[in-house]
Design an enzyme around this catalytic site. Structure first.
Site, PDB file in Angstrom:
ATOM      1  N   CYS A 124       0.929  -1.243  -0.010  1.00 49.88           N
ATOM      2  CA  CYS A 124       0.134   0.037   0.033  1.00 49.88           C
ATOM      3  C   CYS A 124       0.878   1.344  -0.021  1.00 49.88           C
ATOM      4  O   CYS A 124       0.367   2.433  -0.255  1.00 49.88           O
ATOM      5  CB  CYS A 124      -0.858  -0.131   1.204  1.00 49.88           C
ATOM      6  SG  CYS A 124      -2.094  -1.419   1.248  1.00 49.88           S
ATOM      7  N   HIS A 277      -2.926   7.163   3.632  1.00 51.23           N
ATOM      8  CA  HIS A 277      -3.522   5.941   2.873  1.00 51.23           C
ATOM      9  C   HIS A 277      -4.934   5.532   3.669  1.00 51.23           C
ATOM     10  O   HIS A 277      -4.930   5.741   4.875  1.00 51.23           O
ATOM     11  CB  HIS A 277      -2.464   4.885   3.312  1.00 51.23           C
ATOM     12  CG  HIS A 277      -3.085   3.488   2.759  1.00 51.23           C
ATOM     13  ND1 HIS A 277      -3.616   3.451   1.664  1.00 51.23           N
ATOM     14  CD2 HIS A 277      -2.965   2.437   3.314  1.00 51.23           C
ATOM     15  CE1 HIS A 277      -4.075   2.040   1.844  1.00 51.23           C
ATOM     16  NE2 HIS A 277      -3.602   1.282   2.743  1.00 51.23           N
ATOM     17  N   ASN A 307     -10.416   0.653   1.094  1.00 47.97           N
ATOM     18  CA  ASN A 307      -9.028   0.757   1.060  1.00 47.97           C
ATOM     19  C   ASN A 307      -8.639   0.193  -0.392  1.00 47.97           C
ATOM     20  O   ASN A 307      -8.680  -0.855  -0.543  1.00 47.97           O
ATOM     21  CB  ASN A 307      -8.349  -0.068   2.159  1.00 47.97           C
ATOM     22  CG  ASN A 307      -6.703  -0.336   2.242  1.00 47.97           C
ATOM     23  OD1 ASN A 307      -6.102   0.145   0.958  1.00 47.97           O
ATOM     24  ND2 ASN A 307      -6.234  -0.892   3.098  1.00 47.97           N
TER      25      ASN A 307
END
Ligand code: ACO
Length: 350
Positions: A124, A277, A307
């Site tokens: 990520c 994030h 996400n």
């Protein structure tokens, strides 16, 4: 020389799955997901769409916006693509396992004939790593001028839809930024902010490999390949130690923001927006509390997209940019974490 963000774009599949719809398939509820994560829905790519398709759409958006806003002295996005020196694609969900690099499919689709193309895998944190990689490559050679950085994922393909501990968290999407190298003075560490120059000012990157098992796709790699004759019950999927990732995330988000503040002599009043994030609103709230940063400073959109890993920060950047929420001269911080475990952040003057 300075590295300016001259265009942004995003691609989000039209199929939207709300928490309530998910709760019809597995044992969960809208209330649990919202209260534990801040997520309200996710967008899922149809079978016919893969990561390269989403990446190309986001990239075209970034090229088009750069042209429309007269940032680059070109009038045709396709011609602009032909001038690209390279493309970096951050992703964990490549079109093909290992080879070819997905970015080559993107390069081909864009007609970016002279661009070199590479995938970057830092889970990520991939977008944060990719933008720094692209900036460093641009600065390394005076002949290089333009690059595209993309974060794109189809996490729905590596999700175990029977595991309520993970499947409620993830979604699909892509975001892109168009970078151009422009004249300007490169200053010493600690002077990037006071100089007032625009673009990518500096980046913090890090990793803690001791946490490698906390977010993992166990099967399919060279450590643990599929064997002939083996029956595949569930496709390769992400397994997660949620508590360990949560604790790591709060720690590194806090430390990364603190490091920017200390080393660049910033106060929170100097920062227009922090773009984290988009994994879990509670992680951001906990980090914000530790740093005494008001929640409104953080831009959150996981309510709509969940996400999307490498794509979450560039999608958020594009939303802010297109909705006019970023003003010229604003200082922004991106900050993220992911499998590996990896982490990092970018300090950018818009
Ligand atoms: N619906 C309902 N109940 C659930 C669900 C669900 N979707 N998931 C778990 N539960 C239950 C558990 O079974 C447990 O029940 P029990 O007490 O009867 O055993 C209870 O809820 C609490 O479970 P916890 O795991 O303790 O829940 P927690 O509050 O820690 O939240 C979460 C879990 C949201 C996953 C949290 O740990 C987290 O956000 N971790 C970080 C995850 C993350 O950010 N991952 C991505 C990073 S990298 C990347 O972006 C790919």
């Amino acid at each position: 020389m300075v590295i300016k963000i001259a265009g942004t774009g995003r691609a989000v599949p039209s199929t939207r799955v709300s928490n309530k719809e998910l709760a019809e398939q597995i044992d969960t509820s809208d209330e649990w997901i919202r209260s534990h994560t801040g997520i309200g829905a996710r967008h899922i790519a149809p079978e016919t769409i893969s990561v390269s398709d989403l990446a190309v759409e986001a990239a075209r958006g970034a090229l088009k916006l750069a042209v429309e806003r007269a940032e680059v002295g070109e009038t045709d996005p396709e011609k602009l693509a032909e001038t690209l020196d390279f493309i970096v694609l951050g992703t964990t969900t490549q079109d093909y396992y290992g080879c070819p690099p997905t970015c080559c499919l993107v390069q081909h689709q864009l007609g970016a004939k002279k661009a070199a193309a590479m995938d970057l895998a830092a889970a990520c944190s991939s977008f944060i790593y990719s933008i720094e990689t692209a900036a460093a490559l641009l600065l390394a050679d005076p002949r290089r001028k333009r690059a595209l950085v993309i974060g794109a994922e189809t996490l729905s393909r590596i999700t175990n839809w029977n595991d309520r501990g993970t499947c409620v968290l993830f979604g699909d999407g892509a975001g892109a930024v168009f970078l151009e190298k422009q004249d300007g003075k490169q200053e010493e560490p600690g002077e990037a902010v006071s100089s007032g120059r625009r673009g990518l000012l500096r980046t913090i990157l890090g990793a803690d490999g001791s946490g490698w098992e906390n977010l993992i796709i166990r099967r399919g790699g060279s450590r643990n390949p599929w064997k002939p004759g083996e029956t595949v019950d569930i496709p390769p999927h992400v397994e997660m130690n949620g508590h360990a990732v949560y604790n790591f995330a709060v720690k590194v988000i806090t430390e990364t923001i603190e490091q920017f503040m200390e080393e660049e002599s910033l106060t929170i009043h100097d920062i227009a927006r922090i773009i984290p994030h988009q994994a879990n609103a509670r992680i951001i709230q906990a980090a914000g509390k530790r740093l005494k940063i008001p929640e409104e400073k953080f831009y959150l959109n996981m309510e709509e997209y969940a996400n999307t890993s490498s794509a979450s920060i560039p999608i958020a950047l594009d939303e802010l940019n297109r909705s006019g929420q970023l003003r010229r001269g604003d200082l922004i911080i991106t900050v993220g974490f992911g499998g590996g475990l990896t982490y990092g952040g970018n300090l950018i003057r818009w």
